[in-house]
Design a protein around this motif. Structure first.
Motif, PDB file in Angstrom:
ATOM      1  N   ILE A 144      56.170  25.800  35.581  1.00 47.82           N
ATOM      2  CA  ILE A 144      56.178  25.850  37.050  1.00 47.82           C
ATOM      3  C   ILE A 144      55.615  27.189  37.547  1.00 47.82           C
ATOM      4  N   SER A 145      55.919  28.272  36.831  1.00 49.12           N
ATOM      5  CA  SER A 145      55.376  29.584  37.229  1.00 49.12           C
ATOM      6  C   SER A 145      53.850  29.557  37.241  1.00 49.12           C
ATOM      7  N   ASP A 146      53.277  28.973  36.211  1.00 50.03           N
ATOM      8  CA  ASP A 146      51.815  28.859  36.150  1.00 50.03           C
ATOM      9  C   ASP A 146      51.287  28.014  37.310  1.00 50.03           C
ATOM     10  N   GLU A 147      52.021  26.945  37.613  1.00 54.56           N
ATOM     11  CA  GLU A 147      51.597  26.079  38.724  1.00 54.56           C
ATOM     12  C   GLU A 147      51.641  26.817  40.057  1.00 54.56           C
ATOM     13  N   VAL A 148      52.667  27.635  40.239  1.00 48.31           N
ATOM     14  CA  VAL A 148      52.791  28.416  41.478  1.00 48.31           C
ATOM     15  C   VAL A 148      51.562  29.317  41.625  1.00 48.31           C
ATOM     16  N   GLU A 149      51.205  30.001  40.534  1.00 47.27           N
ATOM     17  CA  GLU A 149      50.040  30.890  40.580  1.00 47.27           C
ATOM     18  C   GLU A 149      48.752  30.135  40.863  1.00 47.27           C
ATOM     19  N   GLU A 150      48.586  28.998  40.211  1.00 47.16           N
ATOM     20  CA  GLU A 150      47.381  28.179  40.415  1.00 47.16           C
ATOM     21  C   GLU A 150      47.288  27.688  41.863  1.00 47.16           C
ATOM     22  N   GLU A 151      48.412  27.174  42.359  1.00 45.47           N
ATOM     23  CA  GLU A 151      48.426  26.635  43.722  1.00 45.47           C
ATOM     24  C   GLU A 151      48.073  27.708  44.750  1.00 45.47           C
ATOM     25  N   LEU A 152      48.612  28.900  44.539  1.00 41.91           N
ATOM     26  CA  LEU A 152      48.324  29.996  45.473  1.00 41.91           C
ATOM     27  C   LEU A 152      46.852  30.372  45.456  1.00 41.91           C
ATOM     28  N   LYS A 153      46.273  30.333  44.270  1.00 41.21           N
ATOM     29  CA  LYS A 153      44.841  30.648  44.166  1.00 41.21           C
ATOM     30  C   LYS A 153      44.020  29.676  45.010  1.00 41.21           C
ATOM     31  N   ILE A 154      44.390  28.397  44.953  1.00 39.94           N
ATOM     32  CA  ILE A 154      43.668  27.380  45.725  1.00 39.94           C
ATOM     33  C   ILE A 154      43.930  27.574  47.224  1.00 39.94           C
ATOM     34  N   MET A 155      45.206  27.791  47.563  1.00 35.68           N
ATOM     35  CA  MET A 155      45.560  27.964  48.981  1.00 35.68           C
ATOM     36  C   MET A 155      44.906  29.205  49.577  1.00 35.68           C
ATOM     37  N   ASN A 156      44.686  30.205  48.746  1.00 30.84           N
ATOM     38  CA  ASN A 156      44.103  31.465  49.225  1.00 30.84           C
ATOM     39  C   ASN A 156      42.722  31.297  49.843  1.00 30.84           C
ATOM     40  N   ARG A 157      42.044  30.224  49.476  1.00 33.37           N
ATOM     41  CA  ARG A 157      40.719  29.984  50.069  1.00 33.37           C
ATOM     42  C   ARG A 157      40.819  29.796  51.576  1.00 33.37           C
ATOM     43  N   ASN A 158      41.921  29.172  52.011  1.00 34.72           N
ATOM     44  CA  ASN A 158      42.083  28.940  53.453  1.00 34.72           C
ATOM     45  C   ASN A 158      43.137  29.821  54.100  1.00 34.72           C
ATOM     46  N   ASP A 159      43.999  30.367  53.295  1.00 35.67           N
ATOM     47  CA  ASP A 159      45.067  31.210  53.834  1.00 35.67           C
ATOM     48  C   ASP A 159      45.014  32.550  53.110  1.00 35.67           C
ATOM     49  N   PRO A 160      44.442  33.575  53.766  1.00 35.92           N
ATOM     50  CA  PRO A 160      44.260  34.869  53.088  1.00 35.92           C
ATOM     51  C   PRO A 160      45.567  35.543  52.664  1.00 35.92           C
ATOM     52  N   LEU A 161      46.690  35.076  53.210  1.00 32.26           N
ATOM     53  CA  LEU A 161      47.962  35.679  52.803  1.00 32.26           C
ATOM     54  C   LEU A 161      48.618  34.913  51.653  1.00 32.26           C
ATOM     55  N   ALA A 162      47.974  33.882  51.179  1.00 33.32           N
ATOM     56  CA  ALA A 162      48.523  33.127  50.049  1.00 33.32           C
ATOM     57  C   ALA A 162      48.252  33.894  48.752  1.00 33.32           C
ATOM     58  N   PHE A 163      49.111  34.859  48.475  1.00 31.48           N
ATOM     59  CA  PHE A 163      49.000  35.626  47.237  1.00 31.48           C
ATOM     60  C   PHE A 163      50.391  36.060  46.781  1.00 31.48           C
ATOM     61  N   ILE A 164      50.465  36.462  45.531  1.00 33.91           N
ATOM     62  CA  ILE A 164      51.726  36.997  45.006  1.00 33.91           C
ATOM     63  C   ILE A 164      51.583  38.513  44.981  1.00 33.91           C
ATOM     64  N   SER A 165      52.457  39.212  45.679  1.00 39.58           N
ATOM     65  CA  SER A 165      52.339  40.669  45.654  1.00 39.58           C
ATOM     66  C   SER A 165      53.234  41.292  44.586  1.00 39.58           C
ATOM     67  N   LYS A 166      54.215  40.527  44.116  1.00 41.95           N
ATOM     68  CA  LYS A 166      55.117  41.067  43.083  1.00 41.95           C
ATOM     69  C   LYS A 166      55.874  39.907  42.426  1.00 41.95           C
ATOM     70  N   THR A 167      56.200  40.059  41.158  1.00 39.93           N
ATOM     71  CA  THR A 167      57.094  39.087  40.516  1.00 39.93           C
ATOM     72  C   THR A 167      58.218  39.857  39.832  1.00 39.93           C
ATOM     73  N   GLU A 168      59.334  39.209  39.694  1.00 42.17           N
ATOM     74  CA  GLU A 168      60.474  39.823  38.988  1.00 42.17           C
ATOM     75  C   GLU A 168      61.016  38.806  38.000  1.00 42.17           C
ATOM     76  N   GLU A 169      61.222  39.250  36.790  1.00 49.80           N
ATOM     77  CA  GLU A 169      61.831  38.377  35.784  1.00 49.80           C
ATOM     78  C   GLU A 169      63.346  38.484  35.944  1.00 49.80           C
ATOM     79  N   GLU A 170      63.991  37.363  36.023  1.00 49.70           N
ATOM     80  CA  GLU A 170      65.449  37.347  36.095  1.00 49.70           C
ATOM     81  C   GLU A 170      65.953  36.649  34.839  1.00 49.70           C
ATOM     82  N   LYS A 171      67.231  36.860  34.519  1.00 47.93           N
ATOM     83  CA  LYS A 171      67.673  36.247  33.263  1.00 47.93           C
ATOM     84  C   LYS A 171      67.724  34.711  33.340  1.00 47.93           C
TER      85      LYS A 171
END
Ligand SMILES: [Zn+2]
Ligand SMILES: [Zn+2]
Length: 225
Positions: A144-171
């Motif tokens: 799912i993490s990979d899918e989130v990144e992929e989806e954002l890349k696609i959305m970024n074409r139309n929405d310039p704020l569709a990006f990940i600025s930070k990620t945090e690993e939780e247990k």
């Protein structure tokens, strides 16, 4: 029949364009000075997006096509062709009125400038509107993490704020700080539908901007064991 003379040059003429003869009319008809001598195209050195005025492009060619089409859209111009060589667009224009036609040409320099676009600079300073808290176990978490990144890349074409600025690993999962609230909502909706996840969204008032309240969302997405 009475002879008619052009008031500007004094030539004898039987047809007038405006108030002058065809020679004077053609002499005055010119769009060259209305066209810029250069067009400025900006390329973001981080995401590679190309900008001309307020528009975004994904190839230099489409940006140049757009800019030239825009600058030659003068009412006097009836047709135009151009070819590009060594960062110069050689434009040939045809102008006409009734039975008259005139051709002009102009060379327009294409100036490229390397910039950091607004969306990339926001990403750099860690801007976010939403946090997605994804709670799942591997291998699903990874998928799912990979899918989130992929989806954002696609959305970024139309929405310039569709990006990940930070990620945090939780247990028990991973957090994604996302620039666009809308993109985060859409992603969580997709995960909910695809994986039958439980989604809980909370909004927190973080301040005011131009008299409007600004909220940040936290979207908790849980996938059962
Ligand atoms: Zn004349
Ligand atoms: Zn950029």
């Amino acid at each position: 029949m009475r002879k008619k003379f052009c008031p500007r040059c004094g030539r004898e003429a039987d047809k007038f364009y405006g108030r002058v003869c065809k020679y004077c009319f053609l002499e005055k008809l010119s769009v060259i000075n209305k066209l810029p001598s250069k067009i400025l195209i900006k390329t973001c050195k981080i995401c590679g997006k190309i900008y001309y005025e307020d528009k975004t492009f994904f190839s230099l060619e489409s940006a140049i096509d757009y800019s030239l089409t825009k600058i030659i859209s003068l009412p006097e111009i009836s047709s135009a062709t151009y070819k590009i060589k060594d960062n110069v667009a050689h434009v040939t224009l045809k102008m006409g009125l009734e039975d008259l036609e005139k051709e002009e040409s102009k060379s327009i320099s294409i100036v490229s400038k390397s910039i950091i676009c607004e969306s990339c600079s926001k990403k750099n300073i860690g801007y976010f509107q939403s946090v997605i808290q994804l709670r799942a176990k591997d291998p699903l978490l990874k998928i799912i993490s990979d899918e989130v990144e992929e989806e954002l890349k696609i959305m970024n074409r139309n929405d310039p704020l569709a990006f990940i600025s930070k990620t945090e690993e939780e247990k028990n999962g991973k957090n994604f700080y996302i620039g666009s609230k809308q993109a985060a909502v859409e992603i969580s909706r997709n995960i909910k539908l695809k994986y039958k996840a439980t989604v809980k969204r909370t909004s927190k008032l973080v301040g005011e901007l131009k008299g409007k309240r600004v909220y940040r969302d936290t979207i908790l997405i849980s996938l059962g064991d």
